[in-house]
Design a protein around this motif. Structure first.
Motif, PDB file in Angstrom:
ATOM      1  N   ILE A 181      38.639  38.843  -5.808  1.00 17.71           N
ATOM      2  CA  ILE A 181      38.357  39.547  -4.553  1.00 17.71           C
ATOM      3  C   ILE A 181      37.420  38.699  -3.685  1.00 17.71           C
ATOM      4  O   ILE A 181      37.624  38.549  -2.487  1.00 17.71           O
ATOM      5  N   MET A 182      36.420  38.095  -4.326  1.00 19.42           N
ATOM      6  CA  MET A 182      35.494  37.241  -3.571  1.00 19.42           C
ATOM      7  C   MET A 182      36.197  36.000  -3.036  1.00 19.42           C
ATOM      8  O   MET A 182      35.800  35.447  -2.011  1.00 19.42           O
ATOM      9  N   ALA A 183      37.247  35.579  -3.727  1.00 21.22           N
ATOM     10  CA  ALA A 183      37.993  34.390  -3.290  1.00 21.22           C
ATOM     11  C   ALA A 183      39.047  34.733  -2.242  1.00 21.22           C
ATOM     12  O   ALA A 183      39.838  33.863  -1.859  1.00 21.22           O
ATOM     13  N   THR A 184      39.090  35.980  -1.806  1.00 19.11           N
ATOM     14  CA  THR A 184      40.050  36.497  -0.809  1.00 19.11           C
ATOM     15  C   THR A 184      41.499  36.422  -1.284  1.00 19.11           C
ATOM     16  O   THR A 184      42.429  36.427  -0.496  1.00 19.11           O
ATOM     17  N   VAL A 185      41.683  36.349  -2.595  1.00 24.49           N
ATOM     18  CA  VAL A 185      43.040  36.367  -3.145  1.00 24.49           C
ATOM     19  C   VAL A 185      43.524  37.808  -3.253  1.00 24.49           C
ATOM     20  O   VAL A 185      44.709  38.104  -3.053  1.00 24.49           O
ATOM     21  N   LEU A 186      42.610  38.684  -3.554  1.00 26.15           N
ATOM     22  CA  LEU A 186      42.927  40.081  -3.829  1.00 26.15           C
ATOM     23  C   LEU A 186      42.084  40.955  -2.899  1.00 26.15           C
ATOM     24  O   LEU A 186      40.936  40.623  -2.605  1.00 26.15           O
ATOM     25  N   ALA A 187      42.669  42.055  -2.441  1.00 23.05           N
ATOM     26  CA  ALA A 187      41.908  42.977  -1.591  1.00 23.05           C
ATOM     27  C   ALA A 187      41.352  44.102  -2.452  1.00 23.05           C
ATOM     28  O   ALA A 187      42.019  44.564  -3.375  1.00 23.05           O
ATOM     29  N   PRO A 188      40.138  44.545  -2.157  1.00 23.53           N
ATOM     30  CA  PRO A 188      39.625  45.707  -2.909  1.00 23.53           C
ATOM     31  C   PRO A 188      40.314  46.978  -2.447  1.00 23.53           C
ATOM     32  O   PRO A 188      40.798  47.054  -1.320  1.00 23.53           O
ATOM     33  N   ASP A 189      40.359  47.973  -3.319  1.00 24.12           N
ATOM     34  CA  ASP A 189      40.882  49.284  -2.902  1.00 24.12           C
ATOM     35  C   ASP A 189      39.893  49.955  -1.963  1.00 24.12           C
ATOM     36  O   ASP A 189      40.269  50.649  -1.026  1.00 24.12           O
ATOM     37  N   SER A 190      38.615  49.761  -2.236  1.00 26.72           N
ATOM     38  CA  SER A 190      37.569  50.264  -1.331  1.00 26.72           C
ATOM     39  C   SER A 190      36.368  49.348  -1.456  1.00 26.72           C
ATOM     40  O   SER A 190      36.260  48.562  -2.396  1.00 26.72           O
ATOM     41  N   GLY A 191      35.470  49.452  -0.477  1.00 30.23           N
ATOM     42  CA  GLY A 191      34.311  48.568  -0.475  1.00 30.23           C
ATOM     43  C   GLY A 191      34.582  47.341   0.379  1.00 30.23           C
ATOM     44  O   GLY A 191      35.705  47.129   0.848  1.00 30.23           O
ATOM     45  N   THR A 192      33.542  46.556   0.583  1.00 37.14           N
ATOM     46  CA  THR A 192      33.668  45.379   1.445  1.00 37.14           C
ATOM     47  C   THR A 192      33.037  44.153   0.798  1.00 37.14           C
ATOM     48  O   THR A 192      32.152  44.268  -0.058  1.00 37.14           O
ATOM     49  N   VAL A 193      33.524  43.001   1.233  1.00 35.06           N
ATOM     50  CA  VAL A 193      32.894  41.731   0.854  1.00 35.06           C
ATOM     51  C   VAL A 193      32.611  40.980   2.148  1.00 35.06           C
ATOM     52  O   VAL A 193      33.509  40.824   2.984  1.00 35.06           O
ATOM     53  N   ARG A 194      31.371  40.547   2.323  1.00 36.79           N
ATOM     54  CA  ARG A 194      31.013  39.780   3.513  1.00 36.79           C
ATOM     55  C   ARG A 194      30.564  38.392   3.092  1.00 36.79           C
ATOM     56  O   ARG A 194      29.906  38.217   2.065  1.00 36.79           O
ATOM     57  N   PHE A 195      30.941  37.428   3.885  1.00 32.03           N
ATOM     58  CA  PHE A 195      30.570  36.037   3.622  1.00 32.03           C
ATOM     59  C   PHE A 195      29.659  35.612   4.772  1.00 32.03           C
ATOM     60  O   PHE A 195      30.137  35.323   5.865  1.00 32.03           O
ATOM     61  N   GLY A 196      28.337  35.597   4.529  1.00 33.18           N
ATOM     62  CA  GLY A 196      27.411  35.348   5.624  1.00 33.18           C
ATOM     63  C   GLY A 196      27.604  36.441   6.661  1.00 33.18           C
ATOM     64  O   GLY A 196      27.554  37.629   6.341  1.00 33.18           O
ATOM     65  N   ASP A 197      27.869  36.038   7.904  1.00 31.82           N
ATOM     66  CA  ASP A 197      28.083  37.053   8.941  1.00 31.82           C
ATOM     67  C   ASP A 197      29.563  37.335   9.166  1.00 31.82           C
ATOM     68  O   ASP A 197      29.938  37.953  10.147  1.00 31.82           O
ATOM     69  N   ARG A 198      30.401  36.855   8.252  1.00 32.37           N
ATOM     70  CA  ARG A 198      31.847  37.048   8.429  1.00 32.37           C
ATOM     71  C   ARG A 198      32.402  38.048   7.422  1.00 32.37           C
ATOM     72  O   ARG A 198      31.986  38.072   6.261  1.00 32.37           O
ATOM     73  N   SER A 199      33.362  38.793   7.908  1.00 34.20           N
ATOM     74  CA  SER A 199      34.061  39.728   7.044  1.00 34.20           C
ATOM     75  C   SER A 199      35.555  39.420   7.139  1.00 34.20           C
ATOM     76  O   SER A 199      36.061  39.159   8.232  1.00 34.20           O
ATOM     77  N   PRO A 200      36.282  39.409   6.023  1.00 36.45           N
ATOM     78  CA  PRO A 200      37.690  38.984   6.078  1.00 36.45           C
ATOM     79  C   PRO A 200      38.611  40.055   6.654  1.00 36.45           C
ATOM     80  O   PRO A 200      39.578  40.459   6.026  1.00 36.45           O
ATOM     81  N   THR A 201      38.289  40.516   7.857  1.00 41.17           N
ATOM     82  CA  THR A 201      39.099  41.581   8.451  1.00 41.17           C
ATOM     83  C   THR A 201      39.927  41.091   9.631  1.00 41.17           C
ATOM     84  O   THR A 201      40.651  41.861  10.227  1.00 41.17           O
ATOM     85  N   SER A 202      39.793  39.833   9.984  1.00 36.81           N
ATOM     86  CA  SER A 202      40.671  39.287  11.014  1.00 36.81           C
ATOM     87  C   SER A 202      41.197  37.946  10.508  1.00 36.81           C
ATOM     88  O   SER A 202      40.575  37.306   9.648  1.00 36.81           O
ATOM     89  N   ALA A 203      42.343  37.545  11.049  1.00 38.75           N
ATOM     90  CA  ALA A 203      42.966  36.308  10.577  1.00 38.75           C
ATOM     91  C   ALA A 203      42.035  35.117  10.801  1.00 38.75           C
ATOM     92  O   ALA A 203      41.915  34.242   9.934  1.00 38.75           O
ATOM     93  N   ASP A 204      41.342  35.098  11.951  1.00 37.98           N
ATOM     94  CA  ASP A 204      40.457  33.962  12.239  1.00 37.98           C
ATOM     95  C   ASP A 204      39.278  33.909  11.266  1.00 37.98           C
ATOM     96  O   ASP A 204      38.911  32.843  10.771  1.00 37.98           O
ATOM     97  N   ALA A 205      38.681  35.081  11.009  1.00 35.35           N
ATOM     98  CA  ALA A 205      37.533  35.122  10.089  1.00 35.35           C
ATOM     99  C   ALA A 205      37.969  34.725   8.682  1.00 35.35           C
ATOM    100  O   ALA A 205      37.280  33.976   7.990  1.00 35.35           O
ATOM    101  N   LEU A 206      39.138  35.221   8.289  1.00 34.24           N
ATOM    102  CA  LEU A 206      39.662  34.902   6.954  1.00 34.24           C
ATOM    103  C   LEU A 206      39.876  33.397   6.812  1.00 34.24           C
ATOM    104  O   LEU A 206      39.530  32.791   5.791  1.00 34.24           O
ATOM    105  N   HIS A 207      40.416  32.812   7.866  1.00 31.89           N
ATOM    106  CA  HIS A 207      40.666  31.372   7.855  1.00 31.89           C
ATOM    107  C   HIS A 207      39.351  30.606   7.745  1.00 31.89           C
ATOM    108  O   HIS A 207      39.223  29.673   6.945  1.00 31.89           O
ATOM    109  N   ALA A 208      38.355  31.031   8.508  1.00 36.01           N
ATOM    110  CA  ALA A 208      37.049  30.350   8.474  1.00 36.01           C
ATOM    111  C   ALA A 208      36.395  30.505   7.099  1.00 36.01           C
ATOM    112  O   ALA A 208      35.801  29.562   6.570  1.00 36.01           O
ATOM    113  N   ILE A 209      36.511  31.679   6.518  1.00 33.71           N
ATOM    114  CA  ILE A 209      35.930  31.920   5.188  1.00 33.71           C
ATOM    115  C   ILE A 209      36.600  31.011   4.158  1.00 33.71           C
ATOM    116  O   ILE A 209      35.943  30.368   3.345  1.00 33.71           O
ATOM    117  N   ARG A 210      37.911  30.955   4.213  1.00 30.60           N
ATOM    118  CA  ARG A 210      38.638  30.146   3.218  1.00 30.60           C
ATOM    119  C   ARG A 210      38.365  28.653   3.377  1.00 30.60           C
ATOM    120  O   ARG A 210      38.428  27.897   2.409  1.00 30.60           O
TER     121      ARG A 210
END
Lengths: 286, 297
Positions: free
Chosen positions: A47-76
């Motif tokens: 889940i932390m590696a953004t391979v799997l999505a949690p059923d509930s809850g959130t994971v934030r990477f610094g000030d980014r959250s993997p909820t948009s394609a751009d943020a996900l790309h930057a996180i990865r």
């Protein structure tokens, strides 16, 4: 982004709960995620590696959250991940495999990419087998290959699942040295069931069991949790939670000591075993 | 030859002037070759050359560059015949590597296509040019390749692919194009082997494009393998209905079936376009973490 915040993450596979409202914060330094097999460490790491999505809850990477394609790309782009079973194309050589992962990490310029591939191969000490097919490598060399690809691009967050499995003592030492050099300004998460790795490397330890966080603190604090609960004797003690014979031939016990017992300084392993043993006892009682 | 006897005892040495010229690439080819031959056996001249190069910044840099070039050539991953063909049409190196990782470009895949086509063409030849089997099977060939181009269970490195920044949608699309570029020409060539087929022999082409479009669209909801299996099942189910309801010869009924008539051809062409449009609107689904409750906008 050398900071990962996991907040109330839950995950089920079918009807089986794997993670139950797990929260933890990982900052710069090496964090050991300790737990028995099947505790949920690998799922949390995925889940932390953004391979799997949690059923509930959130994971934030610094000030980014993997909820948009751009943020996900930057996180990865700033994430290195070595899964327990990376999955190799067996005909690939070490160089070809890591070069392929470098392409997946968008290192498109061939010269710069090859320089980076050679750098990480050197870091894990695989220069001499760089052009050997992966199918001909030992288990330890494959683990080092998996770790090498995670180091590509010097990511701020490094997630390693059982990275020392199959390594001999010398390789393990080298690996610890490699990680300790990288833990200063980046967040390294090490999922393991080896307490020695946590003792040797980690400034922060999170114990996970049955999908829940059982302990979150420093390794000395985990060891301290067993202070006054570890003693040695010449024979077995039926009241102990756990008993084993140590290297000196004496019996080492964890649990509630009888009066007059010879108490000893606890280790991180003692703290961990006490935590696990107490939980499993509670489960049996229930 | 300045300082360079043609033959001589092993204790002769190249002059400093010659070595300096050599280090600056100032010798002609013959002299440079002669110096190189000598350097192979003379440690003293090699040491002197190393000192000269180290003292000359430009020469040292040039040597470093040369060495990096050599190492790079040695390290360069093997790409095989397919890779050279792809690179030959100007595809960048990193895209070639991504495309080549798909099972659809491996020899076993191409052999499988050829075997299927040989069977279908053989059946057509035996029945005097009745290519119903070929028309039924041909659209499924690209689906098999696309279904195995991306995803868990077909790509051993999928876990790493999912965690990597290179968009999965891009990888899937590149590999799907590679599958089409491989499978379609082979199938067209096989179709033209059927005597008397004419343009009707390639009547499978638009249905194939339609099914590929449907697979692309469906794969934004499920795995490419499931999407391809769904599209293929739909195609086969439709043909099975035609077969079972045929009043006369079932193969004649297949040849006259809706997908191979003008209206059907137009419909499948439109399906291909709609499928591509849906994929382009929903491609970000590929890059989202697996599982539920994550919406990638």
């Amino acid at each position: 982004m050398a900071m990962v915040d996991v907040d109330a993450v839950s995950k089920r596979f079918g009807r089986t709960p794997v993670l139950d409202a797990v929260s933890m914060r990982v900052g710069p330094g090496v964090t050991g995620m300790l737990g028995p097999n099947g505790a949920g460490k690998t799922t949390l790491l995925r889940i932390m590696a953004t391979v799997l999505a949690p059923d509930s809850g959130t994971v934030r990477f610094g000030d980014r959250s993997p909820t948009s394609a751009d943020a996900l790309h930057a996180i990865r782009r700033d994430l290195g991940y070595a899964p327990q079973e990376p999955g190799f194309y067996p005909d690939f050589t070490v160089f070809e495999f890591i070069d392929y992962v470098a392409i997946l990490k968008e290192l498109d310029d061939r010269r710069a990419r090859h320089d980076e591939v050679r750098r990480v191969i050197g870091l894990v000490g695989l220069d001499e087998v760089a052009h050997r097919p992966i199918r001909k490598l030992s288990g330890g060399m494959r683990r080092r290959t998996a770790v090498a690809q995670a180091l590509l691009g010097s990511p701020s967050v490094l997630l390693l699942d059982e990275p020392t499995a199959g390594l001999d003592p010398e390789q393990r030492l080298r690996f610890r040295s490699l990680l300790s050099e990288r833990g200063d300004d980046r967040a390294v998460v090490l999922a393991t069931h080896q307490t020695e790795d946590v003792t040797a490397l980690c400034q922060h330890v999170v114990v996970i069991d049955h999908g829940s966080v059982r302990f979150d603190g420093s390794p000395p604090a985990l060891a301290e949790a067993a202070r006054g609960r570890v003693w040695v004797s010449d024979g077995p003690e039926p009241g102990a939670v756990l008993t084993w014979i140590d290297g000196t031939g004496r019996h080492r016990h964890i649990g509630d000591p009888p009066s007059g017992a010879t108490l000893v300084d606890p280790t991180l392993e003692d703290g961990y075993l006490l935590l696990m043993g107490r939980d499993s006892r509670g489960e049996r009682a229930a | 030859m300045d300082g360079l006897p043609r033959t001589g005892p092993p204790n002769w040495h190249a002059s400093t002037a010659v070595l300096e010229d050599y280090s600056r690439c100032g010798l002609d080819v013959a002299r440079a070759a002669s110096v190189e031959q000598h350097l192979l056996t003379c440690a003293s001249c090699r040491d002197q050359l190393a000192r000269l190069v180290a003292a000359d910044g430009a020469a040292a840099r040039e040597l470093d560059e040369l060495w990096i070039d050599v190492v790079d050539i040695i390290d360069r991953p093997r790409v095989g015949v397919a890779g050279r063909l792809i690179a030959g049409v100007g595809v960048p190196d990193h895209i070639t590597r991504v495309v080549l990782a798909t099972p659809a470009l491996r020899l076993s895949w191409i052999v499988s296509i050829l075997l299927v086509l040989a069977f279908a063409v053989g059946a057509a030849l035996r029945t005097g040019g009745n290519d119903a089997l070929l028309l039924a099977v041909a659209p499924l060939i690209p689906l098999a390749g696309i279904g195995s181009a991306y995803g868990a269970g077909v790509d051993p490195m999928h876990e790493l692919v999912r965690a990597a920044p290179l968009p999965g949608s891009r990888i899937f699309l590149l590999r799907s194009i590679a599958v089409l570029v491989t499978a379609v020409p082979l199938t067209v060539a096989a179709s033209l082997l059927v005597p008397g087929g004419g343009p009707a022999a390639v009547a499978w082409l638009l249905p194939s494009i339609g099914l590929v479009g449907a697979t692309l669209a469906l794969s934004t909801w499920c795995s490419p393998r499931t999407a391809a299996a769904t599209a293929a099942s739909g195609w086969l189910a439709g043909l099975a209905v035609v077969w079972l309801r045929a009043a006369g010869s079932p193969t004649s009924a297949i040849l006259a079936a809706f997908p191979f008539r003008p209206a059907g051809q137009a419909l499948f062409a439109a399906l291909g376009g709609i499928g591509a449009l849906v994929f382009s609107l929903r491609f970000a689904r590929f890059d989202a973490p697996g599982g539920r409750q994550v919406e990638v906008r």
